[in-house]
Design an enzyme around this catalytic site. Structure first.
Site, PDB file in Angstrom:
ATOM      1  CD  GLU A  19      -2.636  -1.073   2.618  1.00 54.98           C
ATOM      2  OE1 GLU A  19      -2.578  -0.093   3.386  1.00 54.98           O
ATOM      3  OE2 GLU A  19      -3.271  -2.101   2.886  1.00 54.98           O
TER       4      GLU A  19
ATOM      5  CB  CYS B 286       2.469   7.219   3.807  1.00 50.54           C
ATOM      6  SG  CYS B 286       2.735   5.939   5.032  1.00 50.54           S
TER       7      CYS B 286
ATOM      8  CB  CYS C 210       5.410  -5.884   9.377  1.00 47.10           C
ATOM      9  SG  CYS C 210       6.435  -5.099  10.638  1.00 47.10           S
TER      10      CYS C 210
ATOM     11  CB  CYS D 157       2.729  -3.420  16.594  1.00 47.27           C
ATOM     12  SG  CYS D 157       4.444  -2.874  16.566  1.00 47.27           S
TER      13      CYS D 157
ATOM     14  CB  CYS E  74       0.090  -2.867  13.486  1.00 45.99           C
ATOM     15  SG  CYS E  74       0.609  -2.442  11.821  1.00 45.99           S
TER      16      CYS E  74
ATOM     17  N   GLY F 176       5.509  -2.488   6.972  1.00 39.71           N
ATOM     18  CA  GLY F 176       6.901  -2.897   7.143  1.00 39.71           C
ATOM     19  C   GLY F 176       7.667  -2.067   8.153  1.00 39.71           C
ATOM     20  CD  GLU F 177      11.109  -0.959  12.064  1.00 32.97           C
ATOM     21  OE1 GLU F 177      10.035  -0.555  12.548  1.00 32.97           O
ATOM     22  OE2 GLU F 177      12.116  -0.239  11.976  1.00 32.97           O
TER      23      GLU F 177
ATOM     24  CB  SER G 263       7.989   5.805  11.162  1.00 38.69           C
ATOM     25  OG  SER G 263       7.313   5.358  12.308  1.00 38.69           O
TER      26      SER G 263
ATOM     27  CB  SER H 248       6.249   3.371  16.728  1.00 40.22           C
ATOM     28  OG  SER H 248       6.165   3.804  15.398  1.00 40.22           O
ATOM     29  CG  LEU H 249       7.672   5.872  23.481  1.00 38.20           C
ATOM     30  CD1 LEU H 249       8.996   5.126  23.480  1.00 38.20           C
ATOM     31  CD2 LEU H 249       7.861   7.252  24.121  1.00 38.20           C
ATOM     32  CG  HIS H 250       2.724   3.214  19.957  1.00 32.33           C
ATOM     33  ND1 HIS H 250       2.424   4.418  19.360  1.00 32.33           N
ATOM     34  CD2 HIS H 250       3.037   2.370  18.940  1.00 32.33           C
ATOM     35  CE1 HIS H 250       2.569   4.306  18.045  1.00 32.33           C
ATOM     36  NE2 HIS H 250       2.938   3.085  17.765  1.00 32.33           N
TER      37      HIS H 250
ATOM     38  CG  ASN I   1      -7.400   4.157  11.520  1.00 31.38           C
ATOM     39  OD1 ASN I   1      -8.578   3.883  11.338  1.00 31.38           O
ATOM     40  ND2 ASN I   1      -6.720   5.020  10.789  1.00 31.38           N
TER      41      ASN I   1
ATOM     42  CB  CYS J 193      -0.293   0.754   7.332  1.00 33.51           C
ATOM     43  SG  CYS J 193       0.120   1.737   8.722  1.00 33.51           S
TER      44      CYS J 193
END
Ligand code: SAH
Length: 346
Positions: A92, A105, A112, A116, A119, A159-160, A191, A214-216, A290, A333
């Site tokens: 995407e 983006c 991935c 997470c 995700c 992806g990372e 990111s 990406s802390l979260h 999301n 994503c």
């Protein structure tokens, strides 16, 4: 013999390749311009190259492409593209319109492996990393189909990025190269979920990009419940790497914080986050979750999001609430790709 992926070659690499084919070095410059500035998709369109050379290129090289196979357009102008790669895999790419220009983006991998919990991209695990040309092509294809120039690029799709380190760094260099689209490195954001070893490598690359983490969660225990990668690296290690990143590059780090209702969006979390980031030259990006079917969590209530921001402000931590773009399409994503895999969009 495997055909050479010439669109992934830097200009010096392409010059060497062209000379190996027995051609003059300056032909590499022409070829590079066709691929990375004029964005043509076929060797036959490269009219200033000798016919004999074109024939050899067709026989011995591949022109990697990303083909747009589906497009969703939201009311705010956000477009989400499903792109097909040459091996049939799909990824995407999202184009967002801002007053300062168009942001794209991109995805860096097919799937991935970071896992997470909230995700959508990680559902089927990692299939493979993208090549440099496949990352470039996402931007080129967006420019082709929209007819508009892209000014900002963020590596926040599927992806990372730091799990595909070498290709990502080469991609950044080629994207910002004056012989290509020449997008300023200051307008490129990488990111990461926090692969500390990758952050340390990245700060030595002499790139002027923005690093986003990406802390979260403000603490390791909570973070481990949301992100398996937190078992590998602690928040202290991440913060330490970010401080060094800033010292080395002078670039302010962004922290992403996706707000999950009742999980990480309480006042106490905001206070803990403020204490953690105290005195750091950074920015916090608050992202109301999301929600993804079958994955963790619901979106935070608006009042909690605003309260969270207010507390950060009180402690003088810069923050913004991410504008929810494209919420009427499959914006999180991985959602569109998952649907496609499940056959819903065919
Ligand atoms: N792997 C990289 C980049 C891709 S994800 C990373 O982890 O940073 C881009 C951002 O969106 C990350 O901060 C990620 O945690 C977040 N994200 C993923 N799914 C989300 C969802 N459903 N709602 C809100 N944010 C999400």
């Amino acid at each position: 013999m495997e055909k050479a992926d010439i669109k992934s070659m830097t200009l010096p690499q392409l010059q060497e390749f062209v000379e190996e084919l027995g051609e003059k070095k300056f032909r590499a410059g022409q070829l590079y311009q066709w691929m990375h500035q004029k964005l043509v998709t076929q060797v036959s369109q490269m009219t200033n190259l000798p016919a004999e050379f074109r024939k050899r290129l067709e026989e011995e090289t591949v022109m990697t492409g990303c083909r747009m196979i589906e497009r969703q357009t939201a009311e705010d102008g956000t477009c989400k593209f499903l792109m097909e790669l040459s091996d049939g895999n799909t990824i995407e790419t999202v184009r967002m319109k801002y007053h300062h220009g168009n942001s794209v983006c991109i995805s860096t991998q097919v799937g991935c492996r970071m896992g997470c919990r909230f995700c959508a991209s990680t559902v089927g695990g990692l299939v493979r990393s993208l090549t440099c040309s496949e990352m470039l092509e996402q931007i080129y294809e967006v420019q082709r189909v929209t007819g508009e120039r892209v000014s900002n690029v963020i590596l926040m799709g599927i992806g990372e990025p730091l799990d595909n380190y070498d290709n990502v760094v080469r991609f950044i260099r080629m994207l910002s190269d004056e012989h290509g689209l020449h997008i300023s490195q200051r307008n490129i954001t990488v990111s990461t979920c926090g692969l500390v070893d990758g952050i340390h490598r990245l700060m030595e690359e002499d790139l002027a990009i923005t690093l986003a983490i990406s802390l979260h969660a403000p603490g390791d225990k909570l973070r481990r419940e949301m992100m398996p990668v937190a078992n590998r690296f602690s928040i202290d290690e991440i913060i330490d790497a970010c401080r060094k990143y800033f010292e080395k590059t002078g670039r302010r780090v962004t922290f992403e914080y996706s707000l999950v209702d009742g999980k990480n969006d309480g006042k106490e979390h905001a206070i803990e986050l403020a204490a953690l980031l105290k005195g750091m030259n950074c920015h916090v990006n608050l992202i109301p979750l999301n929600p993804v079917e079958g994955r963790m969590g619901e979106r935070s209530k608006r009042t909690n999001v605003l309260e969270f921001k207010k507390i950060l402000e009180k402690y003088r931590i810069n923050s913004t609430i991410r504008r929810e773009m494209g919420s009427d399409i499959d914006a999180a994503c991985g959602q569109l790709r998952n649907k496609h895999k499940g056959g819903e969009t065919t």
